[in-house]
Structures are given as structure tokens and as C-alpha cells.
Design an enzyme around this catalytic site. Structure first.
Site: not given
Length: 189
Positions: A22, A44, A52
Site C-alpha cells: 500500500y 477513510e 489503517w
């Protein structure tokens, strides 16, 4: 903090191949298109209060649960879909965040019906390129006047769960700003 794995220096993400990929291949790269930006916005929002990495690990389940983030499909979700999603252990089961995703899909469709796009709205808030690279994470803001302006416009268009901090995270993730810190392999991309 700069970390190192496999002779690569990253400003975040080391220790998990998914997180490293990522960092290296997505975060800070330009994202365009309403479905792609809608996906990032939803993720988000779901990330708020969580790591995350948790969201990344559930990303494929989110894609399946939310019709590959096609705004028109998600906009058609009804109360039965909310209940289905609340039972889906593959995603984060938070009713407010699920309902926000559906509300935001409807806002994307309304934008499109008005001849606009989420892409146009988001990218109209791209700040001028900054000179220099942040030295450390302490030099990276949590929100900016640009993210506050984006949040304000989105709210005026019917979007929810789009505060300035969440929108700054979206701006970072989608390449509107480059916050890779000095020394990171991606800082000078």
C-alpha cells in the site's frame, strides 16, 4: 518514524507485506474517477478510530459488501442492506459509518445528475505543490485549510462523515498532497 525492511526505507508500512505494498504502490499516487474516489472516501471514514492496516486487511470484503464501490449501486441500498452489512464480519460493523457510505453514494449520484463529478470536486481542492519534503511526521499536518474547504463543500453537497482530518487523509492517500517524509523511498517520486 522512518523504518527499514528489505533494504527499503519507508516512512510507514513496514512489517506487513500488504501495508508495504500500500505504501509503495498506492499512498500518494493520483486517484481519479468517482468510484475510485468514493471507495477511498468510504474506507477513510471507516478507518476513523481504527488502524489503517485493519481497513486494508478488510478491503476486499468491503469491496464485495459495497458493490465494488459503484456509487449508483450503493445509492440503491435500503434498510435491509444496512442490516445485512451489520451482520457482515468481514467489514467494520458500525451503523453510522455504513449509513454514511450509503448517504455519500447518493450524494455522488446527485452530483453526477447535476453534471458534476466527485473527481471534479475533490481535485478542485488540490493545494499548490509544496516546496521541500516534510522532515518527520511531526511536520505533516492533520488537516489543512484545503481539507477544511473540501469538507465544507462536500457537506454542502449532502456528504456526511467528511471532516477536515478525514478529508486530509483522503488527500494524502489520493495524491493531492505528497506527505512522504524525507528519506522515504517514495519522497521523491
Amino acid at each position: 518514524m522512518i523504518t527499514e525492511t528489505n533494504d527499503l526505507i519507508r516512512c510507514f508500512g513496514n512489517g506487513d507485506p500488504l501495508y508495504e505494498r500500500y505504501h509503495d504502490e498506492e499512498w500518494g499516487h493520483e486517484v481519479h474517477g468517482d468510484a475510485a474516489l468514493f471507495e477511498r472516501m468510504v474506507l477513510e471514514g471507516f478507518q476513523s478510530g481504527l488502524s489503517w492496516l485493519t481497513i486494508l486487511r478488510k478491503r476486499e470484503a468491503f469491496r464485495e459488501a459495497f458493490a465494488d464501490f459503484e456509487p449508483e449501486d450503493v445509492a440503491a441500498f435500503a434498510e435491509g442492506d444496512v442490516e445485512r452489512l451489520m451482520k457482515d464480519a468481514g467489514i467494520v460493523r458500525n451503523r453510522r459509518k455504513i449509513e454514511a457510505a450509503i448517504t455519500n453514494a447518493r450524494a455522488v449520484v446527485a452530483l453526477q445528475n447535476a453534471g458534476r463529478s466527485l473527481d471534479e470536486v475533490v481535485w478542485s481542492h488540490q493545494p499548490p505543490a509544496r516546496t521541500g519534503v516534510p522532515a518527520t511526521w511531526e511536520d505533516v499536518p492533520g488537516s489543512t485549510p484545503d481539507s477544511a474547504a473540501l469538507a465544507k463543500e462536500l457537506k454542502s453537497l449532502g456528504f456526511v462523515f467528511v471532516g477536515p482530518t478525514t478529508m486530509y487523509a483522503l488527500m494524502q492517500a489520493c495524491g493531492l498532497v505528497d506527505d512522504h517524509v524525507a528519506g522515504c523511498i517514495a519522497a521523491s517520486k
